[in-house]
Scaffold this active site. Structure first.
Site: not given
Length: 375
Positions: A137, A292
């Protein structure tokens, strides 16, 4: 972290953070395994296959490969680019990215050798992202909260960054299968040869996964014609010697970012911000770990039924923040919808409130690559 008669079970989350009951039950059951000292759930805790995701486990004298799971070495890597935050060309970039699911045309063994990583039978998949919640991304800086810490990363002002989330692909799966075929879900005596054999394979998979993220970043950057520079790479699926230095004590992380490796990125969904945070590495009571990611709120099999009356597939390739999503697998497009995840602001807020980290910056998704493959 001192040894104790009964394992400690902790969840780092505020009352406003929803955590599924099954995930809590899995955490508590895992804490009863022989040799277990502590089981710590993060705010992104959610159910997994037998043991929860978003957790850290400390054991003594035993290693449990199933707590690491099949995607050994999975993690997040951040790269700086030379692409400007202004004048974004999303459709052109999306076209130029092509099909990153196909095998890389270069020599994977040469690429691995340059990084002193051993070749494997799974090298044809090196440089590919995989399914599930993995992605590559482009992101832009949304806000900087700690200018000094941000400057330490060396990211050029006004440039986009590239975040890659992937792991060891079929290699980690093969290592776990080999263990399960022999030992099922049983742990290993950490001083024995079977544990040493597993750890050798595990460490190789961790190194392979890091190389995989590096090659994904190179392929992505080459397609867009930009140079890149590594900023950070952290692993959130692994077993390592416990940071307290106690002999034969082990820290398993399953979907938990280390607090002992410097600054880390905690991504939200493709439709929300990601957080760059500076951990406190001393927090043993949290398993020296952080969340995370945002953590799943809805199970994959339920998402499409919940959302298909609200969104067409074409609606989901644009995010609420104006980003573009490349995902030609319709099932995955729904499964990874932003609504399927917890609120990243709340997850990170819980970590900050617990004193586990401080926010350095936030990043906004620009172009998210999931997959070109169709179902």
């Amino acid at each position: 972290m001192e040894a104790q008669d009964r394992p400690a079970v902790r969840i780092v989350a505020s009352p406003k953070t929803w955590i599924e009951g099954e995930a809590v039950q899995q955490l508590e059951r895992t804490a009863t395994l022989p040799g277990m000292i502590a089981a710590v759930g993060m705010p992104d805790l959610h159910p997994g296959k037998g043991s929860p995701i978003g957790a850290a486990f400390v054991s003594e004298g035993r290693i449990y490969p199933h707590l690491v799971g099949n995607d050994i070495g999975c993690g997040m890597a951040l790269w700086s680019t030379e692409l400007p935050q202004r004048k974004q060309k999303l459709e052109r970039w999306a076209d130029r990215l092509g099909d990153l699911d196909r095998p890389w045309e270069g020599d994977p063994r040469e690429f691995l050798a340059e990084r002193t990583v051993a070749a494997t039978d799974h090298d044809a998949s090196l440089g590919t992202i995989g399914g599930g919640n993995h992605f590559a991304e482009l992101q832009q800086v949304d806000a900087i909260e700690d200018p000094e810490a941000w400057a330490s990363l060396g990211i050029p002002t006004g440039a986009l960054v590239l975040l890659v989330h992937s792991g060891s692909r079929g290699l980690g799966e093969a290592i776990l299968r080999a263990h399960v075929d022999r030992f099922a879900a049983a742990g290993l005596d950490s001083a024995g040869e079977d544990a040493r054999e597993y750890l050798r394979a595990h460490d190789g998979a961790v190194a392979w996964a890091q190389a995989n993220r590096a090659l994904i970043a190179r392929r992505f950057a080459d397609a867009l014609g930009t140079a890149i520079a590594p900023v950070l790479d952290v692993c959130h699926n692994a077993v390592v010697p416990c940071p307290d230095g106690a002999p034969q004590r082990w820290l398993h992380r399953k979907g938990a970012a280390p607090s002992t490796a410097g600054i880390v990125v905690i991504p939200g969904s493709r439709g929300t911000l990601s957080y760059v945070v500076k951990p406190d590495p001393s927090r043993a009571e949290a398993g020296w770990s952080l969340a995370h990611g945002a953590g799943r709120k809805w199970r994959r099999g339920n998402v499409k039924e919940r959302l298909q009356d609200r969104y067409r597939p074409d609606d989901l390739v644009r995010t609420p923040l104006g980003g573009r999503v490349i995902c030609e697998d319709r099932e995955l497009l729904y499964e990874e919808a932003p609504e399927a995840y917890k609120k990243i602001d709340t997850v990170v807020g819980d970590l900050v409130a617990a004193g586990l980290c401080t926010v350095v910056a936030t990043l906004r998704p620009v172009l998210t690559y999931k997959t070109r493959s169709r179902r």
